[in-house]
Design an enzyme around this catalytic site. Structure first.
Site, PDB file in Angstrom:
ATOM      1  CE  LYS A 129      -0.813  -2.455   3.124  1.00 59.71           C
ATOM      2  NZ  LYS A 129      -1.149  -3.414   4.190  1.00 59.71           N
ATOM      3  CD  GLU A 171      -9.245  -6.641  -3.986  1.00 56.56           C
ATOM      4  OE1 GLU A 171      -9.367  -5.801  -3.079  1.00 56.56           O
ATOM      5  OE2 GLU A 171      -9.935  -6.637  -5.023  1.00 56.56           O
ATOM      6  N   GLY A 206      -7.045  -6.023   3.346  1.00 53.15           N
ATOM      7  CA  GLY A 206      -6.771  -7.461   3.432  1.00 53.15           C
ATOM      8  C   GLY A 206      -7.615  -8.304   2.517  1.00 53.15           C
ATOM      9  N   GLY A 212       1.858  -8.220  19.633  1.00 57.78           N
ATOM     10  CA  GLY A 212       2.375  -8.258  18.265  1.00 57.78           C
ATOM     11  C   GLY A 212       1.393  -7.730  17.241  1.00 57.78           C
ATOM     12  CG  ASP A 253      -1.697   0.327   7.367  1.00 54.22           C
ATOM     13  OD1 ASP A 253      -1.035  -0.373   6.588  1.00 54.22           O
ATOM     14  OD2 ASP A 253      -2.860   0.040   7.717  1.00 54.22           O
ATOM     15  CE  LYS A 257      -4.275  -1.147   4.920  1.00 55.41           C
ATOM     16  NZ  LYS A 257      -4.591  -1.665   6.257  1.00 55.41           N
ATOM     17  N   GLY A 269      -3.642 -10.660   8.073  1.00 54.21           N
ATOM     18  CA  GLY A 269      -3.476 -12.076   8.383  1.00 54.21           C
ATOM     19  C   GLY A 269      -3.108 -12.883   7.154  1.00 54.21           C
TER      20      GLY A 269
END
Lengths: 428, 428
Positions: free
Chosen positions: A107, A131, A136, A189, A203, A207, A304
């Site tokens: 991104k 994509e 995600g 994490g 971030d 997007k 993920g």
């Protein structure tokens, strides 16, 4: 169309491993759906000897992603390294120049260099697909590029950083401060190595910039985004907002206005009964509004291994099927440089303040608001023991400049115990 | 790619008019996005002289949709007439045989004749697209066909008939019976001319059959759907379900099991805090679950001029852009004839019954359930004045056959005041 489509994959973190898993475990399904075998010729990563839970046997190894990207036996370069510049950009450019399609989850690279990369890919007649770069596993890029192609898009909104949404919802459920929950998320994490990318909204703004470009036929303009992270959101505001029927979300909003393209990424209030308000934890949600379709809401995992690899593979399948589209939905050379409009769109606002506990305090504030043209929709003063009285106000739709004028004037009233908090209420 | 794409549109109801509006009002946008002009050569409808709010000037008129579909100046036949057979099917077949692409909103035709039409289209190398046939403006066909192409799909669920969802949510908010709200919806024009298509679940089942085919690589099998409408849902059950934390929805579920393809369209309970549970009024929602992506939720308008026309235009734009895909995602000749499995998947169940008010009644019911292997999760007996006591039970996961056995045995206990109501609780 029956030739094997051969990939070169750079970056073997979570997503890269997920892509390898799908290619192996779903080989028959992928061939049935695309009419072609999909294979991996070579891979590349920072460290070669690391247990990734997946064997690299059968794939050539390249130390240099540029070399990987330009191999004769690579048809599609899959860029999963990340970072707006450096090796990711060098290898992407090299791949496109060498006639390879590119699929990327990057991104940051697209938000900063999307226009130049799109021009390069299109000049070569190649696909540059991404994509996985936005939200995600949610196929939001495809939805905007193709599914809503018959619509003039009027607004794009989204909660697109799961870590921030986790922190905000967890603050509310645990009743703890931002600092406490930030530390907890970091220990679990959930945050990037540089957590500012998450909590600073960067971030999510990357997007939003990408979606804006597709939605409004404009060149990607990350620097045109009015950006504010969640660091200043307090547990007091979360509670007070809840009391008025709202949730606080790090919400990205892009809309075309008479003055230009408005892009905002900032903590906003949304009604707690709206789909955005009901979005808890690490899930992502994107709301797309078109002049024909009305409102479409997409919800799913924003990060993920499986979800992001699913998005990468959707792009790979499109390329295998021979689908070609302009990178941002219309030829890059036709994308306009939209004038960046800082928010002048009127909106209701949430105001939280503490007033000195003396007669007439509230009247003074109400007067100041009225004089600035800010009209009060709802107001609550809470019971209190301290020397100052907590007051919440929800305004009617207000022009941001009027609100700023009102806030500046409050300072001179002598009844404010500290600076007020003002948050935009997004009408969803 | 720069030639004009010429449409022939059969059917000028709400959706057809919406398509004409988009083609006129968004001509520049459509050309920017597809690289081609999109024009309408001719139209056809049952009655010519009707004020549709949109001028037909500039379009040739055809009385016969078959003639329209096969005109030399038509590249894409847009079928918006409806009906599984008759003129819609005749014209669609004629168009495909004459080498025209087809875009249709006709769920009934695809649910019944999808396999044969797909084979015909693919033998000709033509597109047969139908985004508008499922869930109106929500690009769910594209999401399944393309966006999740890297996933083994595990389950598809959806609330896909807005009229039923309107009736069920309105029964709850107004506290009125099915009969009352049905009459209200009918008077408001919310129901099909044959309302059984809506409230009998047939329309929604057509949509489910189409999604199943894409999701599971199976031939469309409408007749394999276990189908039950909403006519037997009572206000008492809606209230009792709410009391236990659930909403009643007409929910379509398709999943592949070890015994075959399970497809159900029936009133189910879903948790009131889930996205499906929170879906009020006429909106549609589709939930797609894949082995990589996890759960994706799509929400939007399931009907209406703009949303449905938006979906039609997405297909038209794909064709204009030169995108070609097998009709159901993999070649029709490779789609399997899935064995239809009636539901044997265990699920929790909701049971509502009235027990004769005498000592030991509840014990008898509990015994019967236990003997059939049905385990009770939660149970409530309500305060009552009448001769019978209202009892609600939520079971643990139960095999449907076990539940049926228990219900049959209840009859012999002598403590039942009337037949019990049993509704599946879908775990979402």
């Amino acid at each position: 169309m029956s030739d094997t489509l051969r990939l070169g994959i750079a970056g073997l973190g979570t997503v890269g491993v997920g892509v390898l898993r799908i290619i192996r475990q779903q080989a028959a399904l992928l061939e049935a759906r695309t009419g072609r075998k999909i294979s991996v010729s070579a891979v590349s990563a920072r460290t070669r000897d690391r247990d990734r839970g997946v064997s690299l046997k059968g794939y050539d190894w390249e130390d240099d992603p540029v070399t990987l990207a330009t191999r004769d036996d690579v048809d599609v370069f899959v860029e999963l390294m990340g970072g707006s510049d450096g090796p990711a950009k060098a290898a992407t450019e090299a791949a496109l120049k060498a006639g390879k399609h590119v699929v990327t989850a990057n991104k940051a690279m697209l938000a900063i260099h999307g226009q130049a990369l799109a021009e390069l890919a299109e000049a070569q007649g190649l696909s540059l697909r991404y994509e996985a770069a936005v939200a995600g596993g949610i196929p939001v890029v495809k939805t905007l590029l193709e599914g809503l192609a018959g619509n003039g898009i009027t607004r794009v909104m989204g909660v697109m950083n799961g870590s921030c949404n986790y922190i905000l919802t967890r603050m509310e459920s645990a009743g703890q401060t931002y600092q406490d929950i930030f530390a907890e998320a970091d220990a679990l994490g959930y945050l990037e190595a540089d957590p500012q990318l998450d909590v600073g909204g960067i971030d999510a703004a990357h997007k939003l910039a990408i979606l804006s470009s597709i939605a409004f036929g404009a060149q990607v303009d990350f620097h045109g985004i009015q950006l504010e992270g969640i660091e200043r959101v307090t547990i007091e505001d979360i509670r007070a907002a809840a009391d008025m029927g709202y949730k606080i979300k790090l919400l990205g909003v892009a809309q075309k206005t008479g003055r230009g393209l408005e892009q905002r990424m900032q903590p906003c209030l949304v009604p707690d009964s709206s789909p955005l308000g009901q979005l808890d934890g690490g899930t992502n949600m994107v709301v797309l509004e078109g002049d024909a379709v009305g409102q479409i809401v997409l919800r799913g995992a924003g990060a993920g291994e499986g979800p992001t690899a699913s998005a990468v593979m959707a792009d790979v399948c499109d390329i295998a099927r021979g689908v070609w589209l302009p990178v941002f939905g219309q030829p890059a050379t036709t994308l306009v440089q939209a004038k960046s409009a800082q928010s002048k769109t009127p909106a209701p606002y949430y105001l939280r303040m503490a007033l000195v506990d003396k007669p007439g305090a509230l009247a003074k504030i109400a007067t100041v608001l009225g004089e600035a043209g800010v009209s009060i929709n709802r107001m609550r003063q809470y019971e209190h023991d301290a020397a100052s009285a907590p007051v919440l106000i929800v305004t009617h739709r207000t022009i941001p400049a009027d609100l700023e004028r009102a806030i500046a004037a409050m300072d001179g009233t002598g009844v404010m115990a500290g600076a007020p908090v003002a948050l935009r209420i997004e009408e969803v």
